[in-house]
Design an enzyme around this catalytic site. Structure first.
Site, PDB file in Angstrom:
ATOM      1  CB  THR A 173      87.973  96.456 -30.563  1.00 25.53           C
ATOM      2  OG1 THR A 173      87.606  97.543 -29.743  1.00 25.53           O
ATOM      3  CG2 THR A 173      89.052  95.646 -29.874  1.00 25.53           C
TER       4      THR A 173
ATOM      5  CE  LYS B 110      87.714 103.576 -25.293  1.00 24.08           C
ATOM      6  NZ  LYS B 110      89.159 103.543 -24.956  1.00 24.08           N
TER       7      LYS B 110
END
Length: 476
Positions: free
Chosen positions: A280, A222
């Site tokens: 996101t 990530k």
């Protein structure tokens, strides 16, 4: 189950809104390919129930839904605040301490023990996704840091802390992460998400732990720290996949950098044949409303056009009011882009080593032949999965059908753009197996008589070696 047909995959975070079997089954039919378990929330017991539900659905409906276990990582938070929160006023001074207490306007507890040793004067501290900004005045290097409030606001309990200028000394895998990692590896999840990756070494350490336990889970790095951007080439080389985690990345770096970084990371990942997820706030407004904003529709469409393997939903599907409608909406956007304006057969710069020259050339040639012959499908046989990663990275307009005798790959490859997997373990001659798999696709109405199919395999087949054979077939 009739599943929506699209190339770009959907990763859905599961939670109270989507954990029920009937809801999840509907979401999968509407387009979910990978289920994300977010270990920042929920107990191991909660996640185990969801793992069993996913596996039941796969068995009952012959789907190959993959599981991504997303470890929390060294997420820094403030502790409990007084009831109703504390109002931090611009220009005021506040102490941040590692001594546990109930925070107020004067003192705030932070969960990061090394904080006073790691921060320096004038460094910026961001609280609650950057809504509140503090500046370090001084530290006693023991347990307290004095700060000035630059941009104030109401601070409530357990909000996140971002330190964009600070070299943080916390390890990338916390004790809690290691416990959750051991837990998910018992149940053979296909992908592990590693949060707040800073260097390639972080990935290497995680892979060593997985290998030591005799497991085959692959790692998603990530990208949410400036240090990760500085080391992006090494991280992409070390990992199995990438997630552009735009939430923390957009707080730790100037927000205007994020769209350009997204495109850069997607391009580099595709060149390295590593799947890349955009995450996101993709359809954030749909947590509480059944329709997205036009800006969100544009965001999803642009992520698809950038060449992402997958787009991800977080709160929209874990705690939102309309999890099924969210998936339906995202699938509609993806399908429309892919049918009208997707840049198929996207050329790429391959930077693999000399040991993969032949399989890389075969995969690249299969995509070239598919384009020149208007082939309906590229059909590959693989045991390692390498061929699937490589062919997918070219984003061909032909369907990608992967046949494997390795059952682990069936779900793992569900994250890859355009890939659909089938189990096949008959080791006949290469020609016989190619005829066999093409006949299976014809029986499933996935290819039609007269269509061109490009097949790749390894010869001799039973040795499960590297891909070295390509064949152009007209379906009989």
């Amino acid at each position: 189950m009739e599943k929506v047909q699209k190339r770009t995959k959907i990763v859905a975070t599961l939670g109270p809104a989507s954990a029920k079997k009937e809801v999840l089954t509907s979401m999968i039919a509407k387009g979910v390919d990978v289920c994300r378990l977010n270990f920042s929330h929920g107990s191991q017991e909660d996640h185990l129930k969801v793992i069993h539900t996913i596996r039941e659905i796969n068995q009952e409906h012959q789907t190959n839904i993959s599981i991504l276990a997303d470890l929390q990582g060294p997420k820094i938070r403030i502790g409990k605040m007084k009831e109703g929160g504390a109002v931090l006023l611009n220009g005021a001074q506040v102490e941040i301490t590692t001594q546990e207490l109930i925070g107020d306007e004067n003192r705030i507890y932070i969960t990061y023990d090394s904080f006073p040793q790691d921060v320096k004067e004038d460094e910026i501290i961001l609280l609650d996704d950057g809504k509140i900004q503090l500046r370090v005045l001084r530290t006693n290097f023991a347990d307290t840091v004095w700060c000035e409030v630059v941009h104030g606001g109401v601070l409530t309990s357990r909000k996140g802390v971002n330190l964009p200028n600070t070299k943080v000394s916390i390890p990338s895998l916390t004790d809690e992460d290691l416990d959750n990692l051991n837990f998910v590896l018992q149940y053979d999840v296909e992908w592990i998400g590693m949060s707040f990756v800073r260097t390639a070494e972080d990935i290497v350490k995680l892979k060593e732990i997985i290998a030591a336990k005799g497991k085959t889970a692959r790692v998603i790095a990530k990208i949410e720290k400036p240090e990760a951007i500085d080391n992006i080439d090494d991280i992409i080389a070390a990992t199995d996949g990438i997630m552009v985690a735009r939430g923390d990345l957009g707080v730790e770096m100037p927000m205007e950098d994020v769209p350009v970084l997204q495109k850069m990371i997607v391009k580099k990942s595709r060149n390295a044949s590593k799947p890349v997820i955009i995450a996101t706030q993709m359809l954030e407004s749909m947590i509480t409303t059944p329709r997205p904003t036009r800006a969100e529709v544009n965001d999803v469409a642009n992520s698809v056009l950038d060449g992402a393997d997958a787009v991800m939903l977080s709160g929209e599907t874990s705690v939102g009011e309309f999890p099924e409608i969210v998936i339906e909406t995202m699938s509609k956007i993806i399908v429309h882009v892919e049918q009208t304006s997707y840049p198929y057969y996207n050329s790429k710069k391959s930077d693999h080593g000399t040991d993969s020259v032949i399989p890389d050339a075969i995969c690249g040639s299969s995509v070239y032949l598919a384009e020149k012959t208007s082939a309906s499908a590229i059909v590959a046989m693989t045991y390692s999965g390498y061929t699937a990663f490589e062919i997918s990275s070219y984003r061909p307009n032909a369907d990608i059908y992967i046949f494997t005798g390795n059952p682990v790959l069936l779900n793992t490859l569900s994250l890859l753009w355009g890939v659909k997997t089938f189990f096949y373990d008959k080791f006949e001659s290469t020609d016989g197996s190619i005829h066999d798999v093409n006949s299976l696709l014809k029986a499933k109405n996935l290819v039609q008589p007269g269509q061109i199919v490009i097949n790749t395999a390894s010869t001799p087949l039973h040795k499960k070696g590297k891909t070295n054979t390509i064949k152009v077939t007209e379906v009989e």
